[in-house]
Write a protein that holds these residues in place. Structure first.
Motif, short mmCIF file in Angstrom:
data_model
loop_
_atom_site.label_atom_id
_atom_site.label_comp_id
_atom_site.label_asym_id
_atom_site.label_seq_id
_atom_site.Cartn_x
_atom_site.Cartn_y
_atom_site.Cartn_z
N ALA A 139 -21.43 -5.81 -46.61
CA ALA A 139 -19.93 -5.07 -46.55
C ALA A 139 -19.72 -3.90 -47.29
CB ALA A 139 -18.85 -6.03 -46.83
N ALA A 142 -21.92 -0.96 -45.36
CA ALA A 142 -21.24 -0.67 -44.04
C ALA A 142 -19.88 0.52 -44.52
CB ALA A 142 -20.74 -1.81 -43.14
N ALA A 143 -19.33 -0.16 -45.66
CA ALA A 143 -17.97 0.66 -46.05
C ALA A 143 -18.75 2.06 -46.46
CB ALA A 143 -17.31 -0.11 -47.11
N GLU A 146 -19.70 4.40 -43.73
CA GLU A 146 -18.50 4.86 -42.85
C GLU A 146 -17.75 5.89 -43.86
OE1 GLU A 146 -14.14 3.10 -41.41
OE2 GLU A 146 -15.96 1.80 -41.40
N LEU A 243 -13.44 -1.04 -47.79
CA LEU A 243 -14.19 -2.45 -47.80
C LEU A 243 -13.43 -3.69 -47.42
CD1 LEU A 243 -16.64 -3.83 -49.18
CD2 LEU A 243 -15.39 -4.09 -51.33
N LYS A 246 -13.99 -4.71 -43.96
CA LYS A 246 -15.39 -5.35 -43.55
C LYS A 246 -15.46 -6.50 -43.75
CE LYS A 246 -16.41 -0.82 -42.37
NZ LYS A 246 -16.91 -0.50 -40.83
#
Length: 288
Positions: A139, A142-143, A146, A243, A246
């Protein structure tokens, strides 16, 4: 149980932007006073707690950070997931200043810190073979992506005692012989204590510089490092803001972080020290 994200902020990260109903709370623990008050609130509908690891104004050295009190305070508040952000040096050319690394392994070279909540009168052994939570780490990755941060998935963090930086010989040892990727001073024993507290833990290493192994290291000005540190803090806040979305709803950890003490306590019930057991109320109350 509702999800609550606890963020432990490293050098340069002393608050979180955008928290609703934000307030600083003083939390007392059986292990002493944490590094600072804890900033609590909600971010995008998710409960958050933020603790500046060195205290506001950077008053604690890596060796004097009250690691046990910090983790106990977060657990006592209801935190389920801990995200550590910390400034680090890089052992790899491709891990450049301004990049972030989602750490998945550690080598602990610290020696002047209390490393466990347990001890004489209540002995426990938890596994830290895989010291970070894969779900929480994914997570964070991914955060960060992004948020536009250059993220690296996985890496070994060499935790040194400090407060001095490495000698050239040490830097070469950690990089060339031990195969480490980043170096810092604060993720140990923090990660071990989070596992004992049955908290999911992820480590985001914010690279500020190349360690002394790099031939151009001597040419780097401290002003450049401070500028990178400031930029990294802004990136970390952006990552944290993204976050919560996610992670989704809280559910039991697929990797068992929240059940780390299930079979860990070795001392027979009748032999346990009542005073130590009382101190473990937040950390190990589930199994004690």
């Amino acid at each position: 149980m509702a999800r609550m994200i606890g963020v432990i902020g490293g050098s340069g990260v002393y608050d979180i932007d955008g928290l609703e109903d934000a307030k600083w709370q003083a939390i007392e623990t059986p292990w002493g006073t944490p590094s600072d008050e804890v900033l609590t609130g909600t971010l995008n509908g998710v409960a958050m707690a933020f603790l500046p690891r060195h205290g506001r104004g950077h008053v604690h050295s890596p060796s004097t950070v009250p690691y046990r009190a910090n983790i106990d305070a977060l657990k006592r508040l209801g935190v389920t997931d801990v995200v550590s952000v910390s400034a680090c040096g890089s052992f790899r050319e491709e891990l450049a200043p301004g990049d972030f690394v989602v750490v998945d392994q550690f080598i602990d070279r610290t020696f002047a810190r209390e490393k466990s909540f347990f001890g004489t009168g209540c002995v426990a052994h938890v596994s830290v073979a895989h010291p970070t939570c894969p779900r929480l780490s994914a997570a964070c990755l991914a955060a960060g992506r992004e948020a536009g941060v250059t993220m690296h998935d996985g890496g070994t963090y060499l935790a040194m005692e400090g407060p001095q930086f490495s000698s050239l010989a040490e830097s070469k040892l950690y990089r060339e012989v031990w195969g480490c990727d980043v170096i810092g001073m604060t993720n140990m024993p923090e990660a071990k204590l989070a596992r004992e507290a049955e908290l999911c833990y992820a480590s985001v290493a914010m690279i500020t510089d190349y360690d002394s192994w790099h031939p151009d290291h001597g040419a780097v000005e401290i002003t450049d490092i401070i500028a990178t540190l400031t930029g990294n803090a802004d990136k970390a806040r952006s990552l944290i803001t993204l976050l919560a979305a996610k992670l989704g709803a809280h559910e039991p950890c697929a990797d068992g972080c929240d059940r780390a003490l299930e079979y860990a306590i070795m001392t027979a019930p009748e032999k346990r020290d009542p005073a130590l057991v009382a101190k473990l109320d937040a950390i190990a109350g589930r199994v004690l």
